[in-house]
Design an enzyme around this catalytic site. Structure first.
Site, mmCIF file in Angstrom:
data_model
loop_
_atom_site.group_PDB
_atom_site.id
_atom_site.type_symbol
_atom_site.label_atom_id
_atom_site.label_comp_id
_atom_site.label_asym_id
_atom_site.label_seq_id
_atom_site.Cartn_x
_atom_site.Cartn_y
_atom_site.Cartn_z
ATOM 1 N N GLY A 203 2.375 8.671 8.047
ATOM 2 C CA GLY A 203 2.291 8.579 9.530
ATOM 3 C C GLY A 203 2.712 9.904 10.389
ATOM 4 O O GLY A 203 2.106 10.148 11.210
ATOM 5 N N GLU A 245 -5.446 -2.742 16.126
ATOM 6 C CA GLU A 245 -5.136 -4.129 15.400
ATOM 7 C C GLU A 245 -3.805 -3.980 14.810
ATOM 8 O O GLU A 245 -3.700 -3.391 13.813
ATOM 9 C CB GLU A 245 -6.228 -4.494 14.510
ATOM 10 N N CYS A 279 -3.680 -9.714 7.103
ATOM 11 C CA CYS A 279 -3.206 -10.038 8.662
ATOM 12 C C CYS A 279 -3.501 -11.421 9.331
ATOM 13 O O CYS A 279 -2.837 -11.909 9.998
ATOM 14 C CB CYS A 279 -3.720 -8.852 9.638
#
Length: 368
Positions: A203, A245, A279
């Protein structure tokens, strides 16, 4: 050990600017089965430059040309779908039946959905003397998670290609192999150079660089809330479009007029599917008080009847969770549940007794 040390940039497999090898761990064995390279800002800059250069030409392709491209991609993907399923099973521990019937199948589904939408979408229309035209936004930066790797890659890449956008993809570095296979498929399908680019990395070194890059017009991120905050902040200075999301906790509400046994049993199985790493897993179940006793018993039986084991075996219901980090986090949360006084009716801390190796967790149910 499989080697995937190159990135796909501008229609070619290229070495990273700075070598930085990274082991991809099979969570069932706790051993590395593949290696990738982790990228840097220099790699992102190369990929974005390629996507920016390709955009003016690709965005001018006709709808018919893009339809033909998606059709070629779908045909080639189907030929290699079992290979994609094997990669997903090894990189994130999904049972091979789940990896085949759901995980890899999602790739086909999303490309077919994008194709259907492309055939039906009206890119330009005249309303009351006003021409409304939908145009591709530009270079799209796509960051995808590890829990449903091909599902999330395809649900971003397919519509971007259908719309005429160019792409820089960063898949999860701990489940990247299925995305590398897709890059090979897109190359074989004839995606023009620079239209699709893939840079592996973490990241901070790749994802945040993409988010801040002035030549990326849109970021699409699926992952943790922490990661989403970082993407939003990095994107703010260039006022790019951001679509996200993030995480959540899904409540499963059992109503009084339902079949309690079926609803609770189904709810537990849905929650545990993919080792609970979805999720939309209904991780909280709310039941009527008068049905609590029977609901608890059904939940216990449902959890205990799940077969946890080797994901390569077709009769396995649950494989391991993806990593030691996740394994340790789950063990800690289970212990917190016990320490805080919740009633443990199934599972608990530690590995299942028959699985001394691998990041396997017990199917666990707390009540009250």
């Amino acid at each position: 050990m499989q080697q995937y040390l190159k990135f796909y940039i501008d229609g070619e497999w290229v070495d990273p600017v700075v070598p930085n090898e990274f082991d991809v761990i099979n969570p069932a064995t706790e051993e590395a089965f593949a290696q990738i390279s982790l990228g840097s800002k220099a790699d992102v800059d190369k990929a974005v430059a390629a996507a920016k250069k390709a955009f003016p030409i690709y965005s001018g392709w006709s709808v018919g040309q893009r339809i033909e491209l998606l059709e070629r991609i779908i045909a080639l993907y189907e030929k290699r779908r079992s290979e994609v399923a094997q990669a997903i099973s090894m990189e994130m521990g999904a049972p091979i039946t789940l990896a085949t019937n759901s995980q890899s199948a999602a790739g086909t589904g999303h490309f077919k959905s994008a194709l259907k939408a492309l055939k039906e979408f009206q890119f330009e229309k005249n309303e009351d003397g006003i021409i409304l035209r939908h145009e591709p936004i530009g270079v799209c930066g796509l960051i995808t998670p590890w829990n449903w790797p091909m599902n999330q890659v395809a649900v971003k890449v397919a519509p971007a290609l259908a719309a005429g956008c160019t792409v820089v993809l960063k898949p999860s570095e701990i489940a990247p192999i299925d995305a590398m296979i897709l890059a090979e498929i897109l190359d074989e399908a004839g995606v023009p150079a620079g239209v699709f680019n893939l840079v592996n990395g973490n990241g901070p070194d790749v994802g945040e660089v993409m988010s801040a890059h002035p030549d990326i017009q849109m970021m699409s991120f699926t992952g943790s809330t922490r990661g989403g905050i970082a993407v939003a902040k990095s994107s703010a200075d260039t006022v790019k479009r951001v679509s996200q999301e993030l995480g959540g906790k899904s409540a499963n509400i059992i109503l009084r007029d339902t079949d309690i046994k079926k609803a609770v049993g189904d709810g537990v199985r849905y929650c545990m599917n993919n080792s609970g790493q979805s999720c939309n897993a209904p991780t909280r179940m709310l039941v009527p008080n008068e049905s609590m006793e029977s609901a608890i018993e059904v939940a216990r039986e449902s959890a205990e009847n799940l077969k946890i084991g080797d994901p390569s075996q077709e009769n396995t219901d649950l494989g391991p969770v993806i990593s030691k980090v996740q394994f340790d986090k789950i063990q800690n949360l289970n212990q917190i549940g016990i320490d805080e006084g919740a009633t443990l009716v199934a599972g608990g801390t530690g590995r299942p007794d028959h699985l001394p190796i691998g990041y396997y967790v017990k199917a666990t149910v707390f009540v009250e």
